[in-house]
Design a protein around this motif. Structure first.
Motif, PDB file in Angstrom:
ATOM      1  N   VAL A 142     -37.228   1.970  17.435  1.00 56.22           N
ATOM      2  CA  VAL A 142     -37.067   0.752  16.355  1.00 56.22           C
ATOM      3  C   VAL A 142     -35.608   0.209  16.340  1.00 56.22           C
ATOM      4  O   VAL A 142     -34.901  -0.839  16.184  1.00 56.22           O
ATOM      5  N   TYR A 143     -34.810   1.292  16.039  1.00 60.58           N
ATOM      6  CA  TYR A 143     -33.356   1.184  15.764  1.00 60.58           C
ATOM      7  C   TYR A 143     -32.450   0.745  17.247  1.00 60.58           C
ATOM      8  O   TYR A 143     -31.632  -0.178  16.984  1.00 60.58           O
ATOM      9  N   ILE A 144     -32.997   1.237  18.284  1.00 60.01           N
ATOM     10  CA  ILE A 144     -32.345   0.498  19.523  1.00 60.01           C
ATOM     11  C   ILE A 144     -33.042  -0.748  19.803  1.00 60.01           C
ATOM     12  O   ILE A 144     -32.068  -1.715  20.034  1.00 60.01           O
ATOM     13  N   SER A 145     -34.101  -1.154  19.262  1.00 60.45           N
ATOM     14  CA  SER A 145     -34.578  -2.604  19.379  1.00 60.45           C
ATOM     15  C   SER A 145     -33.667  -3.500  18.515  1.00 60.45           C
ATOM     16  O   SER A 145     -33.253  -4.547  19.106  1.00 60.45           O
ATOM     17  N   ARG A 146     -33.251  -2.937  17.435  1.00 54.69           N
ATOM     18  CA  ARG A 146     -32.595  -3.826  16.339  1.00 54.69           C
ATOM     19  C   ARG A 146     -31.147  -4.070  16.782  1.00 54.69           C
ATOM     20  O   ARG A 146     -30.630  -5.096  16.808  1.00 54.69           O
TER      21      ARG A 146
ATOM     22  N   GLY B 260     -29.467  -7.486  24.652  1.00 54.46           N
ATOM     23  CA  GLY B 260     -30.590  -6.982  25.463  1.00 54.46           C
ATOM     24  C   GLY B 260     -29.878  -6.204  26.600  1.00 54.46           C
ATOM     25  O   GLY B 260     -30.280  -4.925  26.846  1.00 54.46           O
ATOM     26  N   GLY B 261     -28.931  -6.770  27.042  1.00 52.06           N
ATOM     27  CA  GLY B 261     -28.478  -6.440  28.505  1.00 52.06           C
ATOM     28  C   GLY B 261     -27.545  -5.297  28.311  1.00 52.06           C
ATOM     29  O   GLY B 261     -27.024  -4.462  29.086  1.00 52.06           O
ATOM     30  N   ARG B 262     -26.911  -4.976  27.081  1.00 53.74           N
ATOM     31  CA  ARG B 262     -25.795  -3.812  26.595  1.00 53.74           C
ATOM     32  C   ARG B 262     -26.588  -2.515  26.467  1.00 53.74           C
ATOM     33  O   ARG B 262     -25.542  -1.589  26.756  1.00 53.74           O
ATOM     34  N   ILE B 263     -27.503  -2.186  26.268  1.00 57.57           N
ATOM     35  CA  ILE B 263     -28.121  -0.988  25.949  1.00 57.57           C
ATOM     36  C   ILE B 263     -29.324  -0.850  27.289  1.00 57.57           C
ATOM     37  O   ILE B 263     -30.095  -1.517  27.300  1.00 57.57           O
TER      38      ILE B 263
ATOM     39  N   ARG C  80     -30.130  -4.063  20.149  1.00 61.78           N
ATOM     40  CA  ARG C  80     -30.344  -5.123  21.407  1.00 61.78           C
ATOM     41  C   ARG C  80     -30.324  -6.219  20.950  1.00 61.78           C
ATOM     42  O   ARG C  80     -29.834  -7.204  21.359  1.00 61.78           O
ATOM     43  N   LYS C  81     -31.044  -6.661  19.654  1.00 63.42           N
ATOM     44  CA  LYS C  81     -31.180  -7.973  19.058  1.00 63.42           C
ATOM     45  C   LYS C  81     -29.757  -8.424  18.450  1.00 63.42           C
ATOM     46  O   LYS C  81     -29.476  -9.491  18.730  1.00 63.42           O
TER      47      LYS C  81
END
Length: 51
Positions: free
Chosen positions: A23-27, A34-37, A29-30
């Motif tokens: 969830v935190y990785i998704s946040r 998205g291409g940074r992680i 990325r937003k």
């Protein structure tokens, strides 16, 4: 790497659920793009410098 992140969160006294890291990785990325992680299965996450 995910287990290291979860362990760090547990050490802070936080109760986390099985999908908390995702969830935190998704946040993140937003917020930063998205291409940074990148996710490496079995390895963890990697922050990519796009400059």
């Amino acid at each position: 790497m995910k287990t290291k992140i979860e362990d760090a969160l547990y050490n802070l006294g936080s109760e986390i659920e099985s999908n908390t890291v995702e969830v935190y990785i998704s946040r993140l990325r937003k917020k930063i793009g998205g291409g940074r992680i990148l996710t490496g299965r079995g390895f963890g996450y990697r922050l990519v410098d796009t400059w």
